[in-house]
Design an enzyme around this catalytic site. Sequence first.
Site, short mmCIF file in Angstrom:
data_model
loop_
_atom_site.label_atom_id
_atom_site.label_comp_id
_atom_site.label_asym_id
_atom_site.label_seq_id
_atom_site.Cartn_x
_atom_site.Cartn_y
_atom_site.Cartn_z
CB ALA A 147 -0.93 0.00 1.21
CD GLU A 173 0.20 1.98 3.96
OE1 GLU A 173 0.56 3.15 3.71
OE2 GLU A 173 1.00 1.03 3.95
#
Length: 851
Positions: free
Chosen positions: A257, A291
């Site tokens: 990600a 994230e």
Amino acid sequence: MSVLTRDEAQSRAELLDVHRYTIDLDLTTGDETFDSRTVIRFTARSDGDTFVEMKPVELRAVTLDGQSLDPGTLDQDRLPLKNLTAGEHELRVDATMRYSRTGEGMHRFTDPSDDATYVYTQLFMDDVQRVFAAFDQPDLKAAFELSVTAPEGWTVLANGVTEHLGDGRWRAAATPLISTYLVAVAAGPWHSVRTEHRGLPFGIHCRRSLAPHLDADAEEILDITRACYDRYHEKFEEPYPFDSYDQAFVPEFNAGAMENPGLVTFRDEFVYRSAVTDTERQTRAMVIAHEMAHMWFGDLVTLRWWDDIWLNESFAEYMGYQTLTEATRFTDTWVDFGVARKAWGYDADQRPSTHPVAPEAVDDTAAALLNFDGISYAKGASALRQLVAWMGEKDFLAGINIHFQRHRFGNATLADFIDSLAAATERDVHAWADTWLRTTGVDTLTPVLATAADGTRTLTVERTGSRPHRICVGVYDQDLADEGRLTLRERIDLDIPQAAPQTLGKRPALLVLNDGDLTYAKVRFDADSAETVRARLSGLPDPLTRAVVWNALRDAVRDGELPPAAYLETARAHLPHETDLALVQGVLAFTAVHVVDRYLRPEDRPAALATVSALCRDFIRRTEDGDNPGLRLIAVRHFIAAAAHPDTIAAWLAEGTVPGGPELDPELRWRIMSRLAVLGAVDEDRIAAELVRDPSASGQEGAARCRAALPDPEAKRTTWEAMFGGDELSNYLFTATAEGFWHPEQADLVSDYVPRYYQDAVAVAARRGPRIATVTGRQAFPAHAVDAENLALGRACLDHAEPVTALRRRLIDELDDLERALRVREAYDGGRTTTRARPVPNHDAGTGRRS
């Protein structure tokens, strides 16, 4: 292309203050290129010269303060800005940019399921230059205003909330100050699920063809997102700093990600279209948590230069696992970290390419790109976990909040971070940082037992290395009611080095150093503990303790202190009793990839595969009642991979199910097809028929993997030409093709390609850029060829062929693993040493030697 040096970045940061970018992208100009128009408003603090970066196909026009500049002065990726005067300036750039097929810059993908096209940006390090002109370094933060023209029917996502103005025009809300590499755009006919949480817009997005699978998991994904968001607001005093939180699952994404503020992009394999284990769901949840942590540490406060990228990743890695444990149903996340991520760090830290967690010599962007490895992620997170254990979580979080307050929407260095922590504690954090973050290698902790005058036992922990450690020592006795089980007597907190030996009382059955896995070190066993591990490993009550023990055995195999066959025997004896999915997957993966395929000699491999198959059959029988579908799925996957004969798995494929379940979904069907291809039990027609059944992007990758695996000279020649002779394969198709090419069963067939690899790899890596270079050096590397000739060829390539930086780094690592495998084979003659004579490396104070 030129690389940006630290000195150049420092000089430019001293000269410029960048205020705002206004960017206009037109995505309607064709399949190969798009138009990019950029206005940059900035201040020069003094008179001087500098440059702006871009990588256009065509540079149509450039003006500075209304005066035209010559596009012909563009040198590689740099356009010089000469004779700047102190004061305000406006730079305008009109260019054509090329879409990427390698996941770098503006990646373009057409979904084979429905022919829908999607584009998204990945601008990390220096790839922003592929999309718009920029002063491309992390400490020249600015506000970004973005407009996009997109085909009708598309939705445009960006860092800020987007508005559709009509006629394909979209405008994103201006961002606060962020770094150039964090700008994000994702456009296409997305399927979206939108909601709000605490007044903030939340959205999750994927390709239309994955819509049913995203919808099935939408509540789980959003629940994790909400839980992490709330927990971070309990930990951090600074509120979430952006206007929305979108998570886009995008195709052919190179990383897990990317932490773009307000628009996190994920590889869309996290939208599960086939059955997965709960550990895999936990991994997805951890990446979501990781994230989101970056929104504060990385986006709100950003590194000044790339030498501190470890701090971004280590912090997010630590916070991701810890927050998931605290705020969600996934309460055993540190087991998975210990058995999977931490092993990644240990391996990286013992290679010639190792570097400090906080390296000082990161002179340019090419060098910085190499540090995205197990050290920056796993070792760094382990160091932070040890720091929390040493200074206490309350003081740690207080220091973090001081850091956010001091540097919000700005840039910071390691020194700034340590100063913030020091402001919250009386401990000498600066000294801790010097010993933990500026050094390389893995310490080894060894228990030495002695008998006191009164007959009790004492423990001294010998340390190979220089770091201080705060650990728990687990003291275990045999369960009197069940000879196969162990009971915890006590856990002793211990600081290493010790001030004095630690009294234990009566001799325990097992001592586990680093019980709880709070530090980063290899551990060994005393003689009695070694025997207990051999006999009763599965009797340990805590999965995290078992993870520490399995890691110790793994390290001992890699270090040549435990025969590979002994590890396989231990797995055969104890893994059938294991209940933790992460442990089962981790042990089976190490067994298959390292023990069976590399550390054992080829003549011992069939028997080892039979052992793995028998082990998997045990799991399949054990899970017939349907109580543990995740465990059964792991067993089925590894049974397929270990199949030495096609009959059983071919029957599963024909019937569409494993007897007793599971039914074969696309992922399992392609696994079987791939193994049958290796074994020569399918042909091109059968692969084509399977692709008709599953024409998705994943199906295309499965077919590429199968075609590369066919044991046919013409298939190998065609595959090699596709990888190394042309540039048509996307990043994912190149990876899948590389994964299918080399197999131990086909060593004779592909022997002529091993020397060719080193010549062709250098050429394709130079031609196709860092991502393909990395895959070429990893997935395309002939790791199956564990022999001195391969090692000599690789060393000659490093010495004389001048591979590009990304390929050089991968080759150094792969060749070191190859050399390690040769040492292990030589030490144990392929594992034929009697395993009961030396089951586990052990250390005893009576002799002071290893027995």
